[in-house]
Scaffold this active site. Structure first.
Site, PDB file in Angstrom:
ATOM      1  N   GLU A 229       0.874  -1.185   0.000  1.00 11.23           N
ATOM      2  CA  GLU A 229       0.000   0.000   0.000  1.00 11.23           C
ATOM      3  C   GLU A 229       0.901   1.221   0.000  1.00 11.23           C
ATOM      4  OE1 GLU A 229      -3.387   1.002  -0.101  1.00 11.23           O
ATOM      5  OE2 GLU A 229      -2.324   2.918  -0.091  1.00 11.23           O
TER       6      GLU A 229
ATOM      7  N   CYS B  47     -12.298   4.299   1.651  1.00  6.40           N
ATOM      8  CA  CYS B  47     -13.420   4.262   2.594  1.00  6.40           C
ATOM      9  C   CYS B  47     -13.020   4.787   3.965  1.00  6.40           C
ATOM     10  CB  CYS B  47     -13.955   2.834   2.701  1.00  6.40           C
ATOM     11  SG  CYS B  47     -15.145   2.639   4.035  1.00  6.40           S
TER      12      CYS B  47
ATOM     13  N   CYS C 237     -15.996   7.102   3.082  1.00  7.58           N
ATOM     14  CA  CYS C 237     -17.183   6.808   3.903  1.00  7.58           C
ATOM     15  C   CYS C 237     -17.035   7.201   5.378  1.00  7.58           C
ATOM     16  CB  CYS C 237     -17.509   5.317   3.867  1.00  7.58           C
ATOM     17  SG  CYS C 237     -17.235   4.542   2.288  1.00  7.58           S
TER      18      CYS C 237
ATOM     19  N   LYS D 290     -16.442  11.002   6.028  1.00  8.07           N
ATOM     20  CA  LYS D 290     -17.681  11.636   5.542  1.00  8.07           C
ATOM     21  C   LYS D 290     -18.804  11.461   6.561  1.00  8.07           C
ATOM     22  CE  LYS D 290     -20.684   9.390   3.866  1.00  8.07           C
ATOM     23  NZ  LYS D 290     -20.774   8.837   2.529  1.00  8.07           N
TER      24      LYS D 290
ATOM     25  N   TYR E  35      -6.461  -1.620  11.159  1.00 13.82           N
ATOM     26  CA  TYR E  35      -6.256  -2.367   9.905  1.00 13.82           C
ATOM     27  C   TYR E  35      -4.880  -3.036   9.889  1.00 13.82           C
ATOM     28  CZ  TYR E  35     -10.457  -1.351   7.281  1.00 13.82           C
ATOM     29  OH  TYR E  35     -11.751  -1.342   6.829  1.00 13.82           O
TER      30      TYR E  35
ATOM     31  N   TYR F 284     -23.452  11.174  -5.628  1.00  9.79           N
ATOM     32  CA  TYR F 284     -23.387  10.889  -4.186  1.00  9.79           C
ATOM     33  C   TYR F 284     -22.534  11.931  -3.442  1.00  9.79           C
ATOM     34  CZ  TYR F 284     -24.617   5.781  -4.310  1.00  9.79           C
ATOM     35  OH  TYR F 284     -25.212   4.565  -4.417  1.00  9.79           O
TER      36      TYR F 284
ATOM     37  N   GLU G  53     -23.881  14.803  -0.849  1.00 10.31           N
ATOM     38  CA  GLU G  53     -23.565  14.603   0.575  1.00 10.31           C
ATOM     39  C   GLU G  53     -22.748  15.778   1.105  1.00 10.31           C
ATOM     40  OE1 GLU G  53     -21.659  10.775   0.755  1.00 10.31           O
ATOM     41  OE2 GLU G  53     -23.570   9.698   0.749  1.00 10.31           O
TER      42      GLU G  53
ATOM     43  N   ASP H 192     -13.206  -0.917  -6.608  1.00  3.45           N
ATOM     44  CA  ASP H 192     -13.434   0.209  -7.528  1.00  3.45           C
ATOM     45  C   ASP H 192     -12.572   0.144  -8.787  1.00  3.45           C
ATOM     46  OD1 ASP H 192     -15.168   1.080  -5.624  1.00  3.45           O
ATOM     47  OD2 ASP H 192     -14.162   2.983  -5.208  1.00  3.45           O
TER      48      ASP H 192
ATOM     49  N   HIS I  28     -45.228   0.877  15.931  1.00  7.23           N
ATOM     50  CA  HIS I  28     -45.841   2.180  16.113  1.00  7.23           C
ATOM     51  C   HIS I  28     -45.338   2.872  17.380  1.00  7.23           C
ATOM     52  CE1 HIS I  28     -48.955   5.162  15.567  1.00  7.23           C
ATOM     53  NE2 HIS I  28     -49.278   5.041  16.837  1.00  7.23           N
TER      54      HIS I  28
ATOM     55  N   GLU J 257     -43.257   2.454   9.669  1.00 12.14           N
ATOM     56  CA  GLU J 257     -44.509   1.687   9.677  1.00 12.14           C
ATOM     57  C   GLU J 257     -45.332   1.977   8.416  1.00 12.14           C
ATOM     58  OE1 GLU J 257     -47.668   2.811  12.576  1.00 12.14           O
ATOM     59  OE2 GLU J 257     -46.291   4.406  13.169  1.00 12.14           O
TER      60      GLU J 257
HETATM   61  P1  NDP Z   1     -20.991   9.972  -9.293  1.00 13.93           P
HETATM   62  O1  NDP Z   1     -20.700   9.200 -10.507  1.00 13.93           O
HETATM   63  O2  NDP Z   1     -22.038   9.512  -8.359  1.00 13.93           O
HETATM   64  O3  NDP Z   1     -21.338  11.471  -9.683  1.00 13.93           O
HETATM   65  C1  NDP Z   1     -20.519  12.232 -10.515  1.00 13.93           C
HETATM   66  C2  NDP Z   1     -21.249  13.519 -10.817  1.00 13.93           C
HETATM   67  O4  NDP Z   1     -20.382  14.416 -11.508  1.00 13.93           O
HETATM   68  C3  NDP Z   1     -22.468  13.312 -11.697  1.00 13.93           C
HETATM   69  O5  NDP Z   1     -23.472  14.176 -11.240  1.00 13.93           O
HETATM   70  C4  NDP Z   1     -21.957  13.690 -13.078  1.00 13.93           C
HETATM   71  O6  NDP Z   1     -22.969  14.181 -13.910  1.00 13.93           O
HETATM   72  C5  NDP Z   1     -21.010  14.814 -12.723  1.00 13.93           C
HETATM   73  N1  NDP Z   1     -19.943  15.010 -13.713  1.00 13.93           N
HETATM   74  C6  NDP Z   1     -19.135  14.070 -14.254  1.00 13.93           C
HETATM   75  N2  NDP Z   1     -18.260  14.635 -15.098  1.00 13.93           N
HETATM   76  C7  NDP Z   1     -18.528  15.953 -15.115  1.00 13.93           C
HETATM   77  C8  NDP Z   1     -17.980  17.062 -15.801  1.00 13.93           C
HETATM   78  N3  NDP Z   1     -16.972  16.909 -16.644  1.00 13.93           N
HETATM   79  N4  NDP Z   1     -18.500  18.261 -15.571  1.00 13.93           N
HETATM   80  C9  NDP Z   1     -19.533  18.435 -14.713  1.00 13.93           C
HETATM   81  N5  NDP Z   1     -20.101  17.415 -14.022  1.00 13.93           N
HETATM   82  C10 NDP Z   1     -19.594  16.189 -14.224  1.00 13.93           C
HETATM   83  O7  NDP Z   1     -19.573  10.126  -8.595  1.00 13.93           O
HETATM   84  P2  NDP Z   1     -19.150  10.614  -7.155  1.00 13.93           P
HETATM   85  O8  NDP Z   1     -17.803  11.207  -7.375  1.00 13.93           O
HETATM   86  O9  NDP Z   1     -20.192  11.432  -6.496  1.00 13.93           O
HETATM   87  O10 NDP Z   1     -19.018   9.256  -6.364  1.00 13.93           O
HETATM   88  C11 NDP Z   1     -18.277   8.164  -6.897  1.00 13.93           C
HETATM   89  C12 NDP Z   1     -18.859   6.869  -6.436  1.00 13.93           C
HETATM   90  O11 NDP Z   1     -18.531   6.650  -5.085  1.00 13.93           O
HETATM   91  C13 NDP Z   1     -20.375   6.803  -6.491  1.00 13.93           C
HETATM   92  O12 NDP Z   1     -20.842   6.417  -7.741  1.00 13.93           O
HETATM   93  C14 NDP Z   1     -20.685   5.806  -5.434  1.00 13.93           C
HETATM   94  O13 NDP Z   1     -20.728   4.520  -5.994  1.00 13.93           O
HETATM   95  C15 NDP Z   1     -19.553   5.931  -4.450  1.00 13.93           C
HETATM   96  N6  NDP Z   1     -20.005   6.659  -3.253  1.00 13.93           N
HETATM   97  C16 NDP Z   1     -20.935   6.091  -2.444  1.00 13.93           C
HETATM   98  C17 NDP Z   1     -21.400   6.743  -1.327  1.00 13.93           C
HETATM   99  C18 NDP Z   1     -22.448   6.112  -0.473  1.00 13.93           C
HETATM  100  O14 NDP Z   1     -22.650   4.907  -0.590  1.00 13.93           O
HETATM  101  N7  NDP Z   1     -23.146   6.860   0.353  1.00 13.93           N
HETATM  102  C19 NDP Z   1     -20.894   8.048  -0.952  1.00 13.93           C
HETATM  103  C20 NDP Z   1     -19.924   8.566  -1.870  1.00 13.93           C
HETATM  104  C21 NDP Z   1     -19.499   7.882  -2.967  1.00 13.93           C
HETATM  105  P3  NDP Z   1     -23.936  13.225 -14.762  1.00 13.93           P
HETATM  106  O15 NDP Z   1     -24.969  12.710 -13.788  1.00 13.93           O
HETATM  107  O16 NDP Z   1     -24.530  14.119 -15.763  1.00 13.93           O
HETATM  108  O17 NDP Z   1     -23.090  12.154 -15.333  1.00 13.93           O
END
Ligand code: NDP
Length: 462
Positions: free
Chosen positions: A35, A43, A48, A51, A99, A178, A182, A313, A445, A450
């Site tokens: 690593e 994460c 995660c 966050k 870890y 996401y 968030e 990922d 309840h 519910e």
């Molecule tokens: P996402 O893929 O969820 O969102 C990326 C966002 O950026 C989308 O709204 C996309 O738009 C926009 N985007 C992409 N490229 C451009 C650009 N060139 N210009 C402007 N906007 C752009 O990625 P995140 O980075 O938010 O998160 C990555 C992943 O991490 C998630 O998919 C999720 O699986 C995981 N994650 C999970 C969480 C949880 O479980 N609570 C919390 C955080 C992350 P468009 O929709 O139009 O493509």
């Protein structure tokens, strides 16, 4: 041929650590793991975990105002970011130690440096040492992607957001996924003035439309300035020269696609993540990479080179920690226990930790309706906790039901603690529960959830 290791794992995040420690601790394999950054990966170190701790911190502001309305004498003096950050850093150090301990106890040899694949059965560390391994597991995760716009480097990503020296007074968040949503809610709760640019028509693309609209409406009501159909055209340091990278003195001037210019103290790009495969020697070793640079694998996480596997990922399947962990476990089961185990990516529940939270499992209304005739059961209501103090916040509960089989194809909950609720709804949906199974379950309840078992008639059939 005698190998130095039975397994060499590249990447010490959730997936890599789990695979390494189970292979070593439970099957007796000789395992090495490299690593280059900190054990725990995205994460634990920059995702995660920090966050969620920031979500907790940010929710107290609303909680304190609500407490006052419930009758508590409350005096709010503001949020001490440096104090929180110090505690956060200590917690991440503790978790990294945990870890490390897990790997040590399992007998995994950990190398705190970058590694790359030299060939199908050997890895080379950054210090030049080379080891042979019967199997190699790529678990290098992903990293934030910056859009290609002028001076994008003036902004930050989720990698830097936990290390800010101070809370930005004016924050722009770019993206509608996401992380963007968030972070918008977190910083809004902590007291920043948050603006969010999203290029599409509604945030949280891919999720249920009704839930998306409901969340956006609440985010705006709580003070987040969401600009839909808007992107960043270019950025500059406000007031010309001066200021450090990531902390320009006079702020950052942002030109938007709508023709406006805004000034912010920080710009956070949450515009998606890309797999970490550059410079790993994968293609030279014969591993196939996809269009986004992801490692192409089969259902057993095996790459085009039979001795090399990849999980998490870096494979760009489902970017969620529990999925990476499952892929790691399935890999160990397949390779070290001789029990070929495909990874089940069906019906994965997940939560978006916006405020209010969104928990979902299964199909959205549109996805389901495109496949078969469905009934939609949906309600929105003011939960008791908020109605008592006159808050307008509403909860949304929705079931997407197959007309033919009566199976619940999707559950969507927007509410405080929706993440906790959807975990259990996920069990029912995974088991194939029907609407009638939900109906014959007695309500707990008084709770919000519910409503999920008391939805009488469909609001529409499609
Ligand atoms: P996402 O893929 O969820 O969102 C990326 C966002 O950026 C989308 O709204 C996309 O738009 C926009 N985007 C992409 N490229 C451009 C650009 N060139 N210009 C402007 N906007 C752009 O990625 P995140 O980075 O938010 O998160 C990555 C992943 O991490 C998630 O998919 C999720 O699986 C995981 N994650 C999970 C969480 C949880 O479980 N609570 C919390 C955080 C992350 P468009 O929709 O139009 O493509």
């Amino acid at each position: 041929m005698e190998f130095d290791f039975d397994l060499f794992v590249i990447g010490g995040g959730s997936g890599g650590v789990r695979a390494a420690r189970v292979a070593a601790g439970e099957t007796g394999a000789r395992v090495g793991l490299a690593e280059e950054s900190r054990l725990g990966g995205t994460c634990v170190i920059r995702g995660c975990v920090p966050k969620k701790l920031m979500v907790f911190a940010s929710e107290y502001a609303k909680g304190m105002h609500e407490a006052a309305d419930y009758g508590w004498e409350v005096k709010i003096r503001g949020f001490d970011w440096p104090r929180f950050r110090k505690r956060l850093e200590a917690e991440l150090d503790r978790l990294e130690g945990v870890y490390n301990g897990l790997l040590e106890n399992a007998g995994v040899r950990v190398f705190a440096r970058r590694a790359m694949v030299a060939d199908a059965h050997s890895v080379r560390l950054a210090d030049g040492k080379t080891f042979t391994a019967k199997h190699i597991l790529i678990a290098t995760g992903g990293r934030p992607a910056l859009p290609e716009i002028g001076n994008a480097g003036l902004g930050i990503t989720s990698n830097e957001v936990f290390h800010l020296d101070e809370l930005p007074r004016r924050l722009l968040i770019v993206g509608g996924g996401y992380i963007a949503c968030e972070m918008a809610c977190i910083f809004n709760g902590l007291g920043s003035k948050v603006t969010q640019f999203y290029r599409g028509a509604q945030i949280l693309r891919g999720f249920d439309d009704e839930a998306r609209g409901h969340i956006a409406e609440h985010m705006e009501r709580h003070g987040i300035d969401i600009h839909l159909g808007t992107t960043v055209l270019g950025m500059d340091r406000a007031g010309g020269a001066g200021g450090l990278l990531h902390k320009p003195a006079g702020g950052i001037e942002v030109r938007s696609s709508t023709g406006d210019t805004f000034t912010f103290d920080q710009v956070l790009f949450a515009t998606g993540r890309i797999p970490n495969t550059a410079g790993l020697g994968l293609e030279a070793a014969g591993v196939e990479l996809g269009r986004r640079g992801e490692v192409v694998v089969d259902e057993y996480s095996q790459t085009a080179v039979p001795s090399i596997y990849a999980i998490g990922d870096v494979t760009d399947r489902v970017q969620l920690t529990p999925v990476a962990i499952r892929e790691g476990m399935a890999f160990v089961e397949t390779v070290f226990r001789g029990n070929p185990t495909p990874v089940d990516h069906e019906l994965i529940p997940s939560a978006v930790f916006t405020q209010p939270e969104y928990g979902s499992v299964g199909l959205t209304e549109d996805e389901a309706a495109a496949r078969e005739p469905v009934e939609i059961y949906c309600t929105t209501f003011r939960p008791m906790h908020k109605a008592f103090i006159g808050r307008e916040d509403r909860v949304l509960m929705k079931l997407v039901v197959s007309k033919a089989t009566r199976r619940v194809l999707g559950v969507h909950i927007v509410a405080d603690h929706a993440g906790e609720m959807i975990q259990l709804a996920g069990v029912a949906v995974k088991m194939g529960a029907t609407k009638e199974d939900f109906d014959r379950t007695v309500a707990v309840h008084p709770t919000m959830s519910e409503e999920l078992v008391t939805l009488k008639s469909p609001v529409r059939t499609l």
